[in-house]
Design a protein around this motif. Sequence first.
Motif, mmCIF file in Angstrom:
data_model
loop_
_atom_site.group_PDB
_atom_site.id
_atom_site.type_symbol
_atom_site.label_atom_id
_atom_site.label_comp_id
_atom_site.label_asym_id
_atom_site.label_seq_id
_atom_site.Cartn_x
_atom_site.Cartn_y
_atom_site.Cartn_z
ATOM 1 N N HIS A 1 0.842 -1.204 0.000
ATOM 2 C CA HIS A 1 0.000 0.000 0.000
ATOM 3 C C HIS A 1 0.875 1.251 0.000
ATOM 4 N N PHE A 2 1.901 1.246 0.815
ATOM 5 C CA PHE A 2 2.840 2.361 0.875
ATOM 6 C C PHE A 2 3.469 2.603 -0.500
ATOM 7 N N LEU A 3 3.942 1.533 -1.145
ATOM 8 C CA LEU A 3 4.575 1.664 -2.456
ATOM 9 C C LEU A 3 3.587 2.161 -3.507
ATOM 10 N N ASP A 4 2.356 1.666 -3.444
ATOM 11 C CA ASP A 4 1.343 2.103 -4.403
ATOM 12 C C ASP A 4 1.123 3.609 -4.355
ATOM 13 N N GLN A 5 1.241 4.166 -3.156
ATOM 14 C CA GLN A 5 0.919 5.574 -2.967
ATOM 15 C C GLN A 5 2.058 6.510 -3.352
ATOM 16 N N VAL A 6 3.323 6.046 -3.282
ATOM 17 C CA VAL A 6 4.429 7.014 -3.337
ATOM 18 C C VAL A 6 5.393 6.844 -4.508
ATOM 19 N N VAL A 7 5.442 5.684 -5.165
ATOM 20 C CA VAL A 7 6.505 5.483 -6.160
ATOM 21 C C VAL A 7 5.979 5.638 -7.584
ATOM 22 N N ASN A 8 6.902 5.926 -8.511
ATOM 23 C CA ASN A 8 6.552 5.971 -9.931
ATOM 24 C C ASN A 8 7.413 5.035 -10.780
ATOM 25 N N LYS A 9 8.290 4.280 -10.112
ATOM 26 C CA LYS A 9 9.090 3.253 -10.779
ATOM 27 C C LYS A 9 9.301 2.091 -9.816
ATOM 28 N N VAL A 10 9.488 0.914 -10.378
ATOM 29 C CA VAL A 10 9.819 -0.269 -9.570
ATOM 30 C C VAL A 10 11.074 -0.903 -10.140
ATOM 31 N N TRP A 11 12.060 -1.137 -9.278
ATOM 32 C CA TRP A 11 13.241 -1.922 -9.636
ATOM 33 C C TRP A 11 13.142 -3.251 -8.910
ATOM 34 N N ARG A 12 13.081 -4.319 -9.664
ATOM 35 C CA ARG A 12 13.030 -5.643 -9.046
ATOM 36 C C ARG A 12 14.399 -6.303 -9.140
ATOM 37 N N VAL A 13 14.941 -6.685 -7.984
ATOM 38 C CA VAL A 13 16.240 -7.342 -7.914
ATOM 39 C C VAL A 13 16.004 -8.846 -7.934
ATOM 40 N N GLU A 14 16.601 -9.524 -8.915
ATOM 41 C CA GLU A 14 16.440 -10.979 -8.983
ATOM 42 C C GLU A 14 17.521 -11.577 -9.874
ATOM 43 N N GLU A 15 17.978 -12.749 -9.497
ATOM 44 C CA GLU A 15 18.913 -13.553 -10.288
ATOM 45 C C GLU A 15 20.121 -12.751 -10.747
ATOM 46 N N GLY A 16 20.648 -11.909 -9.852
ATOM 47 C CA GLY A 16 21.863 -11.180 -10.159
ATOM 48 C C GLY A 16 21.678 -9.945 -11.008
ATOM 49 N N GLY A 17 20.435 -9.566 -11.293
ATOM 50 C CA GLY A 17 20.181 -8.399 -12.127
ATOM 51 C C GLY A 17 19.088 -7.523 -11.546
ATOM 52 N N VAL A 18 18.752 -6.467 -12.286
ATOM 53 C CA VAL A 18 17.707 -5.537 -11.869
ATOM 54 C C VAL A 18 16.801 -5.280 -13.069
ATOM 55 N N ARG A 19 15.484 -5.496 -12.892
ATOM 56 C CA ARG A 19 14.511 -5.214 -13.938
ATOM 57 C C ARG A 19 13.742 -3.949 -13.566
ATOM 58 N N GLU A 20 13.506 -3.093 -14.533
ATOM 59 C CA GLU A 20 12.833 -1.818 -14.276
ATOM 60 C C GLU A 20 11.432 -1.823 -14.862
ATOM 61 N N PHE A 21 10.476 -1.310 -14.079
ATOM 62 C CA PHE A 21 9.089 -1.194 -14.503
ATOM 63 C C PHE A 21 8.610 0.222 -14.195
ATOM 64 N N LEU A 22 7.863 0.811 -15.112
ATOM 65 C CA LEU A 22 7.279 2.122 -14.862
ATOM 66 C C LEU A 22 5.970 1.957 -14.101
ATOM 67 N N GLY A 23 5.681 2.928 -13.220
ATOM 68 C CA GLY A 23 4.432 2.895 -12.468
ATOM 69 C C GLY A 23 4.630 2.466 -11.035
#
Length: 677
Positions: free
Chosen positions: A508-530
Amino acid sequence: MLSLHSLSLAFGGQQVLDGVTWTIKPGQRIGLIGPNGAGKSTLLRVIAERQPVDAGQVQAEGGVTVGYLEQDVQEDPSDRSVVEETMRAFADTLALLDEEQTLVQELEAIDDHASDAYLSVLNRLERVHSQMAAAEIDRIRPRSEAILTGLGFDPDDLDRPLHTFSGGWRMRVALAKLLLQEPSVLLLDEPTNHLDIDSIDWLEEYLRRYQGTVVIVSHDRYFLDRMVTTTAELMRGHLTEYAGNYSHYLEARKERRALQRAAYDNQQREIAEMERFVERFRAKATKAKQAQSRIKMLEKMERLPPPPEEQAAISFRFPEPERSGRSVLALSPFSKTYVTPEGAIDVFDGAGPLTLERGDKVALIGKNGAGKSTLARILRGSEPFDGGREVGYKVTFTYFAQHQADELNPALTILDCLREVARGHTETELRTLLGTFLFQGDDVFKPVSVLSGGERSRVALARTLLVPANFLILDEPTNHLDIQSVNVLIEAMKQYSGTFVVVSHDRHFLDQVVNKVWRVEEGGVREFLGNYAEYHWQIEHGTASRVADPATNRPAKHEAAAPSVRPSSGPKTKEQKRREAEERRRFKKAMDAALKNGTTLNLDGLAPDHLQMLHDKLEAQILEHEETKETLEATLADPDLYNQQDRFTKTMKQYDACKEALADLYTRWEQVAERVG
């Protein structure tokens, strides 16, 4: 069914439970909420029969079994492996294996296979085998492993000794054992505290399918909204039940308290009028009888208690930071390896590049141990790594991590800890900020040395927020905060004009305040908008769900969500542009008419431009209706409205119509967004 009858309990003169009567029905999913210190955990312990009460009783009917998960694991970890400890949930069934082995040994010791003794042992062995088959003993380990991996354990770690894991991981084992035992009433006290986002998603889905009753204490609003069907509020020793999830509870509580306030105020006016009449006419012989009648009415009147006062709205704003350059920070492709006694661990392997621009508000998510905190330290510049890091013009850092709580001066009071870093703040402002983080009244004069770990963490966070900077890096800032405090932090983060990266599992906190998501997995970072919800949709339905390694059918390493690309056919003639403009006008007219009349547009065959136009129009209408809904909710929160029946009825009709229209718009938007995405 589980019934609570007139439960009363006091600690140190403070009434925690005051005649609580409650029926917990089969199949309910209940969120137990209330302010910190209201007694939620105590009530769970009472239901689990781990806390005696001063009066009242808990009555279980129909063979009800109760399972209870506390906030903290108290027992010392054993030398058993993770999976062995988890399988102890089936202790009675596993005892059949020992009995089987004993009976086999007895059979081997009997030479005469025709003897009565041999046949007796053989019959007992057959009964044991029947019991083992009925209990599906061969599925115990696979079921245990499935629950453990769902809760975030790596399959390679299941045979590691439990004592080698931290308290948070041991809590997951305790939760796994409880889920496998399948009690008819499951009591969970802050079950998401030690889970990462993936594990919370898994637990949420698991509990939604759980056949028994679930009672949950949680500060995770997103979890409560998606999981529970009933909300029970414990406040001042009394329990009030509301139908629906947490958001429905907030709306229903406003309406109920408005009615309580109106009824209380009306009664107080009636009492005041009768008391004035008695005072005025008691001594007059002609009115004495009427005065005595009113005195008796006052004596017999059942006085309504005043409704609970709404908590004062607390607000906090970050100090306005100096404006940074457009480019805040850039990482070239980078790697990070930790060398341990067991060998080298590659946390990042050619991840990136990553860039942050002014105004980026980034959520850093991933499984526990994936490297989120490591990346936060790399961004800060406090973690060595292989790669390049470039900081932008006039960028200033503020960093918060849980370990900073251990660095506080134990000799200082809570208030003095804030004074150390305050810049021009008054004591009133400092105490208001501390009130936001649950330090009320004389609590601010407590020395740091007597504080719990959670309290120290809240002090460290308050200190962090006082330091003006244009780039914040926050590692789990919502840990140890209640829902109201998280809401205060949300409002502050929304108003913050700088850039931030936040590690959090509070969706809920993230939904309210962020405009990008960086997901850390398998030694890398994936970027998502929103925000988080948009990230989740992309994973479930959008282009990100199709980005996969064909060899493993898993998301490809370091791959960002594929952007939507529209083919270009080269320069257009004036005639082409004119026809396209005319086509857009015709479509806009048809679209506006369809939305106004509530009819459905055929989405099949629509050009990408038309789909995008419809998508944008729906978003604009959703925003407009949401603003109307907020205005109507503010009107409905006015107690005077309930004294004006016609206005109240009209407002409720408008509110219901607005909610219905919003639901229809959301449905349409989802259908279009799926095609646009």
